[in-house]
Design an enzyme around this catalytic site. Structure first.
Site, mmCIF file in Angstrom:
data_model
loop_
_atom_site.group_PDB
_atom_site.id
_atom_site.type_symbol
_atom_site.label_atom_id
_atom_site.label_comp_id
_atom_site.label_asym_id
_atom_site.label_seq_id
_atom_site.Cartn_x
_atom_site.Cartn_y
_atom_site.Cartn_z
ATOM 1 N N TRP B 324 0.846 -1.203 0.000
ATOM 2 C CA TRP B 324 0.000 0.000 0.000
ATOM 3 C C TRP B 324 0.881 1.253 0.000
ATOM 4 C CZ3 TRP B 324 -0.279 4.108 3.380
ATOM 5 C CH2 TRP B 324 -1.350 4.981 3.210
ATOM 6 N N HIS B 325 1.999 1.172 0.733
ATOM 7 C CA HIS B 325 2.882 2.332 0.816
ATOM 8 C C HIS B 325 3.595 2.593 -0.509
ATOM 9 C CE1 HIS B 325 2.398 1.643 5.160
ATOM 10 N NE2 HIS B 325 2.682 2.912 5.285
ATOM 11 N N GLY B 326 4.048 1.556 -1.156
ATOM 12 C CA GLY B 326 4.794 1.775 -2.392
ATOM 13 C C GLY B 326 4.936 0.494 -3.176
ATOM 14 N N PHE B 476 2.685 8.346 -1.118
ATOM 15 C CA PHE B 476 1.963 7.074 -1.050
ATOM 16 C C PHE B 476 0.554 7.231 -1.595
ATOM 17 C CE2 PHE B 476 4.752 6.445 2.890
ATOM 18 C CZ PHE B 476 5.831 6.149 2.085
#
Lengths: 395, 476
Positions: B324-326, B476
């Protein structure tokens, strides 16, 4: 609203509606007496403000303390200015300190390349030019130089030498430092009329500068930072190695601008050697100030400068400042256009343009710090040449 | 537009004045929605359609789910909403990652697939508002909330600018009830809003950006040029930087929302006071961890199945959290690492709980200190993954942090201000954690509070770096 309860004196009439089922016995009764609402008198503005302040005590005190802090910062403004001078404003104030015989104006080639002390005392039309000043504004344009002369020379000088170069006339350049430090409301109005295509830009930056200058804290933020750096370094030596270098240089520059003749070369340019850098393989391929070169708009301010000189009886000389051969090789068409403009001005107006070529002055790459700025040796040579040239012209 | 930018300081007062001048609900919310979309379009005007499209789809899906006569139709509309949100998120965020890996794989087998010469610009806040949209339709599907009738209300819930770009991820059940009538802003909210906003700015500009500029940036960019002691300090400083950067944004969002009368959920609860990895994730980015718990972990079965199934669920959830972050392998590994740590901690906890001696030891302060140190070390080691410029550089940093190199505490390469800033952050954490524990909030007298805010503003104006760095979580 006040409510009181009291024991019943008499039984209530049976018509009073009951909310309980009919067979539920009444165990006791109370009478509720509701006092009438006090009549709301109109509340005055002061009282309302006081109430608001009382309710929002933290925010109101914050605003109040912030104003007090800002005023306190303003009281110490000389301290902050000493640690981070406003270069343009300091030079203009320095120039305006006394009536000048000879003033040099221009961008960084002038601020780095002309030492007025080497020229002071030259004779012009039988009189010596004793009081000289270099109004060199790094990163400025012709529009900025006009405003600098306007405010830096309340008494028009006998001679004004404008060391001009191609980047001064590049209309793609908009430098916010000019509106910030040099311009008044009247200057803004003149700019809007004279250069309507950049009216939005100059108005925005002028407004931002006025907003920024309204707060002492914001205005002197860099000076406070440099002061803090110096103080921290005194207490904890070695704690801010990079910042202290900047703070030292700024203090040195501030002292030079406060008492000197406007010659306060940057440390890096002063000792730099373009030939050495080239030999080491460092060769710049562009000068950002010449990107997207086009002329016409800043040129209007050159004409304004000529008008100002005519009105004040000042002799105006333009010097096409010598730059490195490499710079002219990188931007041949830009320099051609620039020189064409100079020739047009020379033909149409009563001014003299001095073409200071590298060869005639005796400058080589060893006398430059980079593509365009002379180092200290270059400044000595160029200033001497300038003195000789003025002496010849003044005979 | 980002917080801590010049444009924002013109934007915010203008919107506040307009909002509070208007009397009617529709007008107030209309202005707020227009301002929120302007806020969004400021950074990526070409992507305004993304948030508008998501809003329209989720709004319509919510209504359809509620009105649907059959379970099949309800599921169908829920599927439309989830697919639309995840589809857009995948298209913008993961396409390049998938393509690059496909190229690598193809080249491995000699297939003629060329390297990418194109780039996809990520719409601002897409990871946040898509998750917010999904949570809304799922909650309507689960009959936990009613579908919103007014498009304006729903659009404002999704786009409310304080939390639009980098969270917190607000649930409909938390926000929509507040919108029933435009909330009256209390004096307390104004003061607390100021508190949160200034604290957020201090965290971002005075702590995070300074640490980055002074030390973290240079060390992580070229670890080989620094010694192991500098690596260790840089890892700690990086942990502090990312916390201050992200929680600073959340604090500013919470503060801004209070000035409009809205309350946003807390996103951080002093995470570096955690004494276990599960405790850490109950304190770090709460809105994301609770979202993943409610919409991924529980539907997967949570801890109701076998032990192996529970660990698998944990690992899946944390890999999702990482991705989800990257969209990089480093983030994948970060998620896997945290999933494994969570599983190991669960095994450890299950094994020791109920053994009298172990329980006695684990209830001592000395053990709490050991647990805290171990947790912090594990978290800091994990955070290397998301800052390292290359796997080699990450290896060097991890090697030093975990003490495989000579254990020295200090080196001349560490600027003296780094420990000072870290002490400030640690003190803030300890005081905040203590106040949280004893349940005391802002009880400092108003003059002292006000004076402290002025000192903070003076420091912010004079000492913050000249060039504003963007918030890490905006990426993000």
């Amino acid at each position: 609203m006040n409510t009181t309860t009291a024991p019943p004196k008499t039984a209530p009439p049976e018509t009073v509606p009951r909310f309980l089922p009919a067979d539920t016995p009444v165990l006791g009764r109370v009478t509720v007496v509701i006092a009438p609402q006090p009549v709301e008198l109109p509340v005055g503005l002061v009282r309302r403000l006081w109430r608001f302040a009382d309710r929002n005590r933290t925010v109101v005190l914050f605003a109040l303390f912030l104003v007090i802090a800002d005023v306190a910062v303003g009281w110490f403004s000389p301290v902050w200015a000493r640690h981070s001078p406003d270069d343009y404003a300091a030079r203009v104030a320095g120039c305006a300190r006394e009536p000048r015989d000879l003033v040099f104006v221009g961008g960084s080639p002038v601020s780095e390349g002309i030492d007025p002390d080497k020229i002071a005392g030259v004779s012009w039309a039988g009189k010596t030019l004793d009081s000289t000043y270099a109004l060199g504004l790094s990163g400025g344009t012709t529009s900025d130089f006009y405003h600098a002369v306007l405010h830096g020379c309340p008494t028009p000088p006998r001679i004004l030498v404008y060391g001009i170069t191609a980047s001064d006339l590049n209309d793609s350049r908009h430098e916010p430092h000019g509106p910030y430090s040099l311009m008044t409301w009247g200057d803004l109005g003149r700019w809007v009329r004279l250069r309507p295509e950049s009216a939005e830009w100059v108005t925005r930056h002028f407004a931002l500068s006025r907003v920024g200058q309204a707060s002492n804290l914001f205005r002197y933020r860099h000076g406070i930072r440099m002061w803090a750096t110096t103080s921290a370094e005194q207490q904890l030596p070695g704690s801010c190695p990079e910042a202290i270098r900047e703070a030292d240089e700024l203090r040195e520059r501030s002292a030079a601008l406060e008492n000197g003749n406007g010659y306060a070369p940057a440390r890096g340019y002063s000792v730099g050697r373009y030939d050495v850098a080239k030999a080491a393989g460092v060769q710049p391929t562009e000068l950002p100030y010449l990107r997207k070169f086009r002329t016409g708009s800043h040129l209007k301010y050159l004409h304004k400068l000529i008008d100002w000189c005519e009105a004040g009886g000042t002799k105006l000389l333009l010097i096409d400042m010598p730059v490195t051969a490499d710079l002219e090789a990188i931007y041949p068409s830009e320099f051609t256009e620039f020189r064409l403009r100079l020739a047009e001005v020379e033909q149409s107006r009563p001014i003299r343009v001095i073409r200071a070529t590298r060869e005639s002055v005796g400058l080589t790459d060893a006398h430059y710090a980079d593509l365009i700025h002379m180092n200290r040796d270059g400044a000595v040579i160029f200033s001497r040449w300038m003195r000789e040239t003025l002496a010849k012209m003044g005979r | 537009m980002i917080f801590a930018s010049k444009a924002f300081y013109l934007f915010l007062p203008t919107v506040l004045v307009l909002y509070h001048l208007l009397r009617r609900r529709q007008h107030k919310y209309g202005v707020l929605l227009a301002a929120s979309w302007l806020f969004y379009a400021w950074l990526s005007p070409q992507y305004l359609w993304v948030i508008v499209l998501c809003t329209v789809i989720d709004y319509a899906a919510g209504l359809r789910i509620e009105r649907a006569g059959s379970e099949r139709t309800r599921k169908g509309w829920l599927g439309v909403s989830v697919a639309a949100n995840l589809g857009l998120l995948f298209a913008f965020k993961y396409t390049t990652f998938v393509y690059d890996n496909a190229v690598s794989l193809a080249q491995l087998f000699g297939a003629p697939l060329h390297d990418r010469t194109w780039e996809i610009l990520l719409p601002i806040g897409i990871s946040f508002h898509t998750f917010q949209g999904i949570s809304y339709t799922v909650d309507v599907y689960r009959r936990q909330i009613q579908a919103v009738r007014s498009f304006l209300d729903y659009a404002l819930f999704v786009s409310f600018f304080p939390q639009l770009a980098a969270g917190p991820i607000v649930r409909a059940v938390e926000f929509l009830p507040q919108m029933a009538t435009p909330p009256r802003v209390t004096a307390r909210q104004v003061a607390d809003g100021l508190h949160f906003f200034i604290i957020g700015l201090v965290k971002k500009l005075l702590l995070a950006d300074q640490l980055d500029q002074l030390f973290v940036g240079p060390v992580f960019a070229d670890p080989a040029a620094f010694d192991p002691a500098a690596h260790r300090w840089a890892c700690v400083a990086w942990a502090a930087q990312i916390y201050c950067d992200f929680s600073g944004y959340s604090d500013m969002a919470i503060g801004c929302a209070k000035w409009f009368g809205f309350e946003l959920p807390r996103n951080f609860l002093f995470p570096y006071l955690a004494t276990s990895i599960s405790d850490f994730w109950r304190r770090w980015h709460l809105s994301l961890s609770t979202w993943l718990r409610d919409y991924v972990y529980f539907p997967l079965g949570g801890s109701r199945g076998s032990a192996a199934r529970t660990y698998a669920n944990l690992i899946v959830v944390f890999i999702m959290c990482g991705l989800w972050h990257g969209a990089t392998w480093a983030w994948f590994v970060y998620g896997l690492y945290n999933g494994l740590l969570m599983s190991l901690h669960r095994i450890w906890d299950r094994a020791l709980t109920g053994i009298p001696v172990a329980d006695a030891i684990r209830s001592t302060r000395a053990w709490a200190l050991v647990a805290w140190a171990g947790t912090f070390l594990a978290v800091a080691a994990g955070l290397i993954l998301i800052r390292m410029p290359s796997w080699e550089a990450g290896g060097i940093m991890a090697h030093s942090l975990l003490g495989f190199d000579l254990l020295t505490g200090w080196s001349r390469m560490i600027p003296v201000w780094v420990p000072v800033l870290l002490v400030v952050i640690a003190a803030g954490h300890l005081v905040g954690g203590w106040r949280e524990r004893v349940g005391r909030t802002f009880d400092v007298p108003a003059p002292i509070r006000a004076a402290a805010y002025v000192v903070a503003v003076v420091l912010l104006v004079t000492l913050s770096p000249g060039i504003g760095k963007t918030f890490i979580y905006l990426a993000f």
